[in-house]
Enzyme design. Structure first.
Site, PDB file in Angstrom:
ATOM      1  N   GLY A  50      -0.875   1.754   9.705  1.00 18.58           N
ATOM      2  CA  GLY A  50      -0.143   1.426  10.926  1.00 18.58           C
ATOM      3  C   GLY A  50      -0.986   0.910  12.066  1.00 18.58           C
ATOM      4  N   GLY A 100      -8.937   4.255   7.246  1.00 24.03           N
ATOM      5  CA  GLY A 100      -8.665   5.678   7.401  1.00 24.03           C
ATOM      6  C   GLY A 100      -7.235   6.029   7.697  1.00 24.03           C
ATOM      7  N   PHE A 101      -6.503   5.110   8.351  1.00 22.78           N
ATOM      8  CA  PHE A 101      -5.121   5.409   8.737  1.00 22.78           C
ATOM      9  C   PHE A 101      -4.269   4.151   8.616  1.00 22.78           C
ATOM     10  CE2 PHE A 101      -7.831   8.357  11.028  1.00 22.78           C
ATOM     11  CZ  PHE A 101      -7.210   9.579  10.800  1.00 22.78           C
ATOM     12  N   GLY A 105      -4.954  -4.470   6.431  1.00 17.56           N
ATOM     13  CA  GLY A 105      -4.907  -3.861   7.754  1.00 17.56           C
ATOM     14  C   GLY A 105      -4.093  -4.659   8.757  1.00 17.56           C
ATOM     15  N   GLY A 106      -2.980  -4.089   9.214  1.00 13.04           N
ATOM     16  CA  GLY A 106      -2.173  -4.752  10.228  1.00 13.04           C
ATOM     17  C   GLY A 106      -1.491  -6.017   9.749  1.00 13.04           C
ATOM     18  N   SER A 136       0.834  -1.195   0.000  1.00  7.67           N
ATOM     19  CA  SER A 136       0.000   0.000   0.000  1.00  7.67           C
ATOM     20  C   SER A 136       0.869   1.247   0.000  1.00  7.67           C
ATOM     21  CB  SER A 136      -0.898   0.021   1.239  1.00  7.67           C
ATOM     22  OG  SER A 136      -1.542   1.275   1.348  1.00  7.67           O
ATOM     23  N   HIS A 182      -8.485   1.332  -4.100  1.00  6.15           N
ATOM     24  CA  HIS A 182      -9.430   1.097  -3.006  1.00  6.15           C
ATOM     25  C   HIS A 182     -10.121   2.411  -2.667  1.00  6.15           C
ATOM     26  CE1 HIS A 182      -9.861  -0.137   1.531  1.00  6.15           C
ATOM     27  NE2 HIS A 182     -11.022  -0.032   0.930  1.00  6.15           N
ATOM     28  N   GLY A 225       1.238  -2.224   4.175  1.00  2.19           N
ATOM     29  CA  GLY A 225       1.811  -0.892   4.029  1.00  2.19           C
ATOM     30  C   GLY A 225       3.040  -0.713   4.863  1.00  2.19           C
ATOM     31  N   SER A 226       2.851  -0.515   6.154  1.00  5.11           N
ATOM     32  CA  SER A 226       3.962  -0.264   7.066  1.00  5.11           C
ATOM     33  C   SER A 226       4.973  -1.405   7.066  1.00  5.11           C
ATOM     34  CB  SER A 226       3.434  -0.042   8.494  1.00  5.11           C
ATOM     35  OG  SER A 226       2.574   1.070   8.547  1.00  5.11           O
TER      36      SER A 226
END
Length: 214
Positions: free
Chosen positions: A144, A141-142, A175-176, A7, A65, A196-197
């Site tokens: 991490g 929305g965020f 997510g995560g 991401s 997305h 992502g992270s």
């Protein structure tokens, strides 16, 4: 083989082109592009001009997305900019079949996403109409955020339904996602892992992508 979709929300936008090239070289097949409007989620990210710009530098599958209130209004813009797949949220619309039809008109693959608190039954009747189901394992929305394990039964249910009815649908999880949670969702039946992270913050792109594949 599971598909890794880094991401770009977690990438360094001051050198976005270099970051994309790096994850592509590391073995990623998709690029996940989070679009937020500040209404459906409390954040604002990128629009079609950025997608059009990075389309020039890579052949990766652009997995767009849409975390926005009016997906039909902008789907064609993102398709024209270079999107390969467009995913909308079931929570963002009253008539999902209309949204699906409009995205199909653009020539893109169609995905439907649902938030962690949304019952999986909301998308049951759409499995024959879409190419992908995106299960959010954090609240959108965020970047991490910590993985929400309660979504794992949703992934298992989807895997059962898709296999039983022979739907041509991919299961994506966002997510995560890291080495450990990636293994959990793969075992539950996920086909595509959005990270992502875990990919961009560690800077060892090859190791991160390989960890998610294995």
């Amino acid at each position: 083989m599971v598909i890794v979709a880094p991401s770009i929300l977690s990438a360094d936008f001051s050198k976005l082109g270099e970051e994309i090239k790096a994850v592509e070289k590391a073995g990623a097949k998709w690029l996940h592009i989070d679009v937020m409007d500040g209404h459906f989620v409390p954040n604002i990210t990128i629009g079609p001009p950025v997608v059009k710009s990075i389309r020039k530098i890579t052949e990766l599958f652009f997995d767009v997305h849409l975390m926005i209130e009016n997906p039909t209004k902008y789907a064609k813009n993102f398709a024209d900019a270079g999107a390969d797949g467009i995913t909308f949220h079931i929570e963002s619309c009253k008539n999902p079949l209309t949204v699906i039809e409009e995205i199909k008109k653009t020539g893109c693959k169609v995905g439907v996403s649902l938030n962690p608190s949304t019952p999986i039954e909301r998308i049951k009747n759409l499995l024959s109409e879409v190419d992908l189901v995106l299960v959010m394992s954090v609240n959108p929305g965020f970047s991490g955020q910590k993985f929400i394990p309660d979504v794992v039964p949703k992934i298992e249910w989807l895997r059962q339904q898709i296999d039983e009815h022979e739907y041509n649908v991919l299961i994506e999880v966002d997510g995560g996602i890291n080495r450990e949670t990636g293994r959990v969702v793969r075992q539950a039946g996920a086909d595509v892992l959005v990270a992502g992270s875990f990919v961009f913050k560690g800077k060892d792109y090859n190791q991160a992508v390989n960890d998610l594949i294995r």
